[in-house]
Design a protein around this motif. Structure first.
Motif, PDB file in Angstrom:
ATOM      1  N   THR A   1       0.830  -1.207   0.000  1.00 19.68           N
ATOM      2  CA  THR A   1       0.000   0.000   0.000  1.00 19.68           C
ATOM      3  C   THR A   1       0.863   1.256   0.000  1.00 19.68           C
ATOM      4  OG1 THR A   1      -0.124  -0.111   2.425  1.00 19.68           O
ATOM      5  CG2 THR A   1      -1.973  -1.056   1.183  1.00 19.68           C
ATOM      6  N   GLY A   2       2.177   1.078   0.107  1.00 16.50           N
ATOM      7  CA  GLY A   2       3.086   2.217   0.084  1.00 16.50           C
ATOM      8  C   GLY A   2       3.439   2.760   1.459  1.00 16.50           C
TER       9      GLY A   2
ATOM     10  N   THR B   1      -4.855   1.132   3.237  1.00 14.40           N
ATOM     11  CA  THR B   1      -5.338  -0.099   2.624  1.00 14.40           C
ATOM     12  C   THR B   1      -5.554   0.123   1.130  1.00 14.40           C
ATOM     13  OG1 THR B   1      -7.019  -1.850   2.783  1.00 14.40           O
ATOM     14  CG2 THR B   1      -7.774   0.423   3.038  1.00 14.40           C
ATOM     15  N   ALA B   2      -5.753  -0.984   0.426  1.00 12.22           N
ATOM     16  CA  ALA B   2      -6.093  -0.961  -1.000  1.00 12.22           C
ATOM     17  C   ALA B   2      -6.560  -2.363  -1.351  1.00 12.22           C
ATOM     18  CB  ALA B   2      -4.895  -0.564  -1.858  1.00 12.22           C
ATOM     19  N   SER B   3      -7.255  -2.501  -2.467  1.00 16.80           N
ATOM     20  CA  SER B   3      -7.730  -3.817  -2.876  1.00 16.80           C
ATOM     21  C   SER B   3      -6.545  -4.734  -3.166  1.00 16.80           C
ATOM     22  CB  SER B   3      -8.607  -3.702  -4.123  1.00 16.80           C
ATOM     23  OG  SER B   3      -7.819  -3.371  -5.253  1.00 16.80           O
ATOM     24  N   VAL B   4      -6.750  -6.037  -2.986  1.00 18.87           N
ATOM     25  CA  VAL B   4      -5.654  -6.980  -3.217  1.00 18.87           C
ATOM     26  C   VAL B   4      -5.231  -6.976  -4.682  1.00 18.87           C
ATOM     27  CG1 VAL B   4      -7.148  -8.991  -3.654  1.00 18.87           C
ATOM     28  CG2 VAL B   4      -4.845  -9.316  -2.708  1.00 18.87           C
TER      29      VAL B   4
ATOM     30  N   GLU C   1      -1.472 -14.519  -4.825  1.00 19.35           N
ATOM     31  CA  GLU C   1      -1.668 -15.569  -3.824  1.00 19.35           C
ATOM     32  C   GLU C   1      -0.818 -15.319  -2.589  1.00 19.35           C
ATOM     33  OE1 GLU C   1      -3.364 -18.667  -1.961  1.00 19.35           O
ATOM     34  OE2 GLU C   1      -3.959 -17.755  -3.878  1.00 19.35           O
ATOM     35  N   ASN C   2       0.403 -14.848  -2.787  1.00 18.61           N
ATOM     36  CA  ASN C   2       1.273 -14.527  -1.653  1.00 18.61           C
ATOM     37  C   ASN C   2       0.669 -13.434  -0.782  1.00 18.61           C
ATOM     38  OD1 ASN C   2       3.819 -12.387  -0.950  1.00 18.61           O
ATOM     39  ND2 ASN C   2       4.021 -14.475  -0.185  1.00 18.61           N
ATOM     40  N   LEU C   3       0.118 -12.400  -1.416  1.00 14.32           N
ATOM     41  CA  LEU C   3      -0.499 -11.313  -0.655  1.00 14.32           C
ATOM     42  C   LEU C   3      -1.726 -11.800   0.110  1.00 14.32           C
ATOM     43  CD1 LEU C   3      -0.289  -8.213  -3.034  1.00 14.32           C
ATOM     44  CD2 LEU C   3       1.048  -8.657  -0.973  1.00 14.32           C
ATOM     45  N   LYS C   4      -2.531 -12.624  -0.520  1.00 12.35           N
ATOM     46  CA  LYS C   4      -3.722 -13.155   0.148  1.00 12.35           C
ATOM     47  C   LYS C   4      -3.340 -13.992   1.357  1.00 12.35           C
ATOM     48  CE  LYS C   4      -6.881 -13.279  -3.837  1.00 12.35           C
ATOM     49  NZ  LYS C   4      -7.625 -14.169  -4.773  1.00 12.35           N
ATOM     50  N   GLN C   5      -2.318 -14.816   1.219  1.00 12.10           N
ATOM     51  CA  GLN C   5      -1.864 -15.649   2.331  1.00 12.10           C
ATOM     52  C   GLN C   5      -1.329 -14.795   3.468  1.00 12.10           C
ATOM     53  OE1 GLN C   5       0.973 -18.370   0.623  1.00 12.10           O
ATOM     54  NE2 GLN C   5      -0.604 -19.705  -0.247  1.00 12.10           N
TER      55      GLN C   5
END
Length: 232
Positions: free
Chosen positions: A18-19, A154-157, A182-186
């Motif tokens: 998200t920076g 925050t921001a969308s995945v 997938e890595n970000l979701k995990q």
């Protein structure tokens, strides 16, 4: 009574990509604060675990815990990049800690109570003097719940994955967008659901969703709030 500018503690929490660190670095340059990237500290511990206690497809966390006293993390200013860079046991690891292997392991390491206690203690020692902007996932909720100002970004995945994928492409990495997503979701799931200091917005943090904002637009929102609330 109004504080001196070099006594403020600014907390920036939020999701990966998200920076957070980028905005923290920008604030540090603009207001003369020291930037502390706590995510880099967890990544440095993870890198140490990979280098020394990697078995099968994961880090032997029990061994890592036993040897936390051998880990020294600090930040040194690079006059060429004009940014603080991460050092692990006197070695510059700023590039190594951004590798995908570290990204895949860091959330599992960061959820361990002993490791969080070890690093939170260091973060508080660094930050207690003030004049810092610290970014991470639990700064406003755990490390500095009394920070002068808190932000949650925050921001969308999908947007975050696209940003991270571009970073890997610039490094000539062969990783796919699907693997990054997938890595970000995990990581999101582990960070949000860990027992110790889960990722969540502090009740008094300013929420900024930058899914549709540029870097400069996001930064301007943060700076406007700082000027308004701290009168600096």
């Amino acid at each position: 009574m109004k504080k001196d500018i070099d006594k403020y503690i600014i907390a920036i929490d939020g999701y990966s990509s998200t920076g957070k660190s980028t905005y923290a670095k920008m604030l540090a340059k603009e207001f003369g604060w020291k930037h502390i990237d706590t995510g880099a500290m967890y990544r440095a511990v993870t890198l140490y675990g990979i280098e020394n206690y990697y078995k099968g497809n994961s880090i032997d966390v029990s061994e890592l815990i036993k040897h936390l006293n051998l880990i020294q993390i600090n930040f040194k200013f690079n006059p060429e990049t004009k940014e603080n860079e991460t050092y692990l046991n006197q070695k510059n690891v700023e590039s190594e800690i951004r590798d995908m292997q570290v990204s895949e392991q860091v959330s599992s390491v960061a959820k361990v109570a002993e490791i969080r206690t070890f690093l939170v203690d260091q973060q508080r020692k660094i930050g207690n003097v003030g004049g810092i902007v610290m970014d991470g996932r639990d700064i406003g909720t755990v490390v500095f719940p009394n920070a002068d100002l808190k932000f949650f970004i925050t921001a969308s995945v999908e947007v975050r994955a696209a940003r991270r994928f571009l970073e890997f492409q610039n490094k000539k990495s062969s990783i796919t967008l699907e693997e990054v997503t997938e890595n970000l979701k995990q990581r999101d799931f582990i960070d949000e659901n860990r027992d110790i200091a889960p990722l969540k917005k502090a009740f008094d943090a300013y929420l900024i969703d930058n899914s549709e904002l540029s870097k400069q637009e996001t930064y301007s929102k943060i700076v406007d709030i700082i000027h308004e609330k701290l009168n600096i």
